[in-house]
Design a protein around this motif. Structure first.
Motif, PDB file in Angstrom:
ATOM      1  N   ASP A 185     -15.065  -1.659 -23.726  1.00 38.85           N
ATOM      2  CA  ASP A 185     -16.110  -0.834 -23.117  1.00 38.85           C
ATOM      3  C   ASP A 185     -16.348  -1.237 -21.656  1.00 38.85           C
ATOM      4  N   VAL A 186     -16.375  -2.531 -21.396  1.00 40.70           N
ATOM      5  CA  VAL A 186     -16.587  -3.013 -20.029  1.00 40.70           C
ATOM      6  C   VAL A 186     -15.399  -2.639 -19.145  1.00 40.70           C
ATOM      7  N   MET A 187     -14.196  -2.654 -19.707  1.00 40.52           N
ATOM      8  CA  MET A 187     -13.024  -2.259 -18.926  1.00 40.52           C
ATOM      9  C   MET A 187     -13.161  -0.817 -18.433  1.00 40.52           C
ATOM     10  N   LEU A 188     -13.659   0.052 -19.278  1.00 43.19           N
ATOM     11  CA  LEU A 188     -13.856   1.432 -18.865  1.00 43.19           C
ATOM     12  C   LEU A 188     -14.859   1.513 -17.719  1.00 43.19           C
ATOM     13  N   VAL A 189     -15.932   0.738 -17.812  1.00 42.07           N
ATOM     14  CA  VAL A 189     -16.926   0.688 -16.738  1.00 42.07           C
ATOM     15  C   VAL A 189     -16.284   0.182 -15.446  1.00 42.07           C
ATOM     16  N   ARG A 190     -15.480  -0.873 -15.559  1.00 41.18           N
ATOM     17  CA  ARG A 190     -14.833  -1.454 -14.376  1.00 41.18           C
ATOM     18  C   ARG A 190     -13.817  -0.479 -13.759  1.00 41.18           C
ATOM     19  N   ALA A 191     -13.212   0.358 -14.573  1.00 38.37           N
ATOM     20  CA  ALA A 191     -12.307   1.376 -14.022  1.00 38.37           C
ATOM     21  C   ALA A 191     -13.076   2.295 -13.079  1.00 38.37           C
ATOM     22  N   TYR A 192     -14.285   2.680 -13.472  1.00 41.27           N
ATOM     23  CA  TYR A 192     -15.115   3.496 -12.590  1.00 41.27           C
ATOM     24  C   TYR A 192     -15.467   2.724 -11.306  1.00 41.27           C
ATOM     25  N   ASP A 193     -15.800   1.440 -11.448  1.00 45.19           N
ATOM     26  CA  ASP A 193     -16.100   0.623 -10.267  1.00 45.19           C
ATOM     27  C   ASP A 193     -14.944   0.665  -9.262  1.00 45.19           C
ATOM     28  N   LEU A 194     -13.718   0.581  -9.773  1.00 50.57           N
ATOM     29  CA  LEU A 194     -12.542   0.537  -8.905  1.00 50.57           C
ATOM     30  C   LEU A 194     -12.275   1.870  -8.204  1.00 50.57           C
ATOM     31  N   LEU A 195     -12.853   2.934  -8.725  1.00 52.88           N
ATOM     32  CA  LEU A 195     -12.703   4.246  -8.086  1.00 52.88           C
ATOM     33  C   LEU A 195     -13.742   4.494  -6.990  1.00 52.88           C
ATOM     34  N   LEU A 196     -14.763   3.645  -6.921  1.00 59.78           N
ATOM     35  CA  LEU A 196     -15.900   3.919  -6.042  1.00 59.78           C
ATOM     36  C   LEU A 196     -15.575   3.798  -4.557  1.00 59.78           C
ATOM     37  N   GLY A 197     -14.435   3.163  -4.225  1.00 67.33           N
ATOM     38  CA  GLY A 197     -14.054   3.062  -2.822  1.00 67.33           C
ATOM     39  C   GLY A 197     -13.445   4.339  -2.277  1.00 67.33           C
ATOM     40  N   THR A 198     -13.383   5.365  -3.084  1.00 62.98           N
ATOM     41  CA  THR A 198     -12.795   6.646  -2.678  1.00 62.98           C
ATOM     42  C   THR A 198     -13.639   7.321  -1.603  1.00 62.98           C
ATOM     43  N   GLU A 199     -12.966   7.968  -0.660  1.00 63.82           N
ATOM     44  CA  GLU A 199     -13.642   8.765   0.361  1.00 63.82           C
ATOM     45  C   GLU A 199     -14.700   9.654  -0.300  1.00 63.82           C
TER      46      GLU A 199
END
Length: 328
Positions: free
Chosen positions: A111-125
């Motif tokens: 579950d935390v991995m899924l959350v962290r995947a979203y975190d890693l997308l947050l640097g998007t323009e």
């Protein structure tokens, strides 16, 4: 750079980015399993596809290492949960997370991995972020739909070819498509080209799964790295078995159903018997033809895109061709 050397350089940077990422520290039981599964390796094909797709249109793929890593983190999240559902003891030759710790920890860490995947997308323009999140959400839901269909099929007496191909499209192929589409979108590619790269990834992904089905029966045991015929032993509803059930008649149908019904049997004898039925029915050739149809469809999509950087385009094509022709 020489053919595929760009990809190798990107893979090195990607691996460092993933293995050095801090997913969290406390409680240790929550975060250690994430570091563990991410350190088990794998080909990192999905994030590499994102980087190469970006390079076809953009100048520096290293700018999207985080977004590419999000694809890999999500992929490993699905593996962690799939292993629980399959009660699998091993992943890439090592103990699965639920075996090394327990199922509750594996569920929560996933579950935390899924959350962290979203975190890693947050640097998007910021102007691109809503579309990226929408497409990611769509893909994530489809992967779950595919997994549910796969589990449903275990209880179905019959599964059609169309149903099976749709299941593997969802469970396996759409994430490959998204990985390519993501890189293209982040690099500012035209919408039509981003869609063609998505379609390329989906078609290639279906072809890859059909290749896996085929290799499980016909691979060179010395190269395959796992038991040849495992799908036959477990009555797994692969493309080969479904086509055999569709085409077998008379004595062949009776023998095939006999082997499928047995609870106690000699594994080698069953594999040889079912393989013999496959050969009588021409199942290998039918599977190869279907697989080639998807590979050809995919490469037609790839060849029709308008690319800006030929080196990255050629690297992408070469990497995928290697996977198409793999023997394990």
């Amino acid at each position: 750079m020489t053919e595929k050397s760009l990809a190798h350089a990107l893979l090195t940077k990607l691996e460092h980015h993933i293995t050095s990422h801090n997913f969290g520290e406390s409680p240790n039981e929550l975060y250690e399993p994430i570091t563990y599964i991410m350190s088990l390796g794998g080909k990192r094909i999905r994030p590499l596809l994102s980087l190469l797709a970006y390079g076809i249109y953009g100048k520096n793929p290293e700018e999207i290492l985080s977004q590419a890593s999000a694809v890999e983190v999500f992929h490993n999240f699905t593996l962690m949960h799939d292993d629980i559902m399959d009660n699998a003891p091993l992943r890439r030759g090592k103990a699965t997370v639920h075996e090394k710790w327990n199922s509750n920890i594996a569920i929560l860490s996933g579950d935390v991995m899924l959350v962290r995947a979203y975190d890693l997308l947050l640097g998007t323009e910021p102007s691109l972020l809503p579309e990226v999140i929408r497409l990611f959400n769509q893909t994530a839901a489809e992967v779950c739909e595919g997994q549910q269909l796969d589990m449903n099929f275990e209880t179905y007496e019959t599964v059609s070819e169309e149903e099976y191909l749709n299941m593997i499209r969802l469970k396996t192929a759409v994430l490959l498509g998204f990985a390519l589409q993501l890189g293209a979108i982040l690099a500012g590619a035209e919408k039509e080209d981003a869609q063609k790269l998505y379609d390329f990834g989906v078609n290639i992904g279906v072809g890859f799964q059909l290749k896996d089905d085929l290799l499980d029966v016909y691979a060179d045991k010395a190269k395959f790295g796992k038991q040849v015929g495992g799908d036959i032993i477990s009555n797994k509803k692969t493309f080969l078995l479904l086509k055999a059930l569709e085409l077998a008649e008379g004595a062949d149908a009776k023998e095939l159903n006999h082997w499928l019904s047995l609870q106690d049997f000699n594994k080698e004898e069953k594999v040889n018997a079912v393989k013999g039925i496959y050969e009588k029915l021409g199942i290998k050739a039918l599977t190869e033809a279907k697989m080639q149809y998807y590979f050809d469809s995919g490469f037609r999509q790839l060849e029709s895109i308008h690319f800006k950087n030929e080196d990255y385009f050629q690297n992408l094509s070469a990497i995928v061709q290697d996977l198409v022709h793999r023997e394990k």
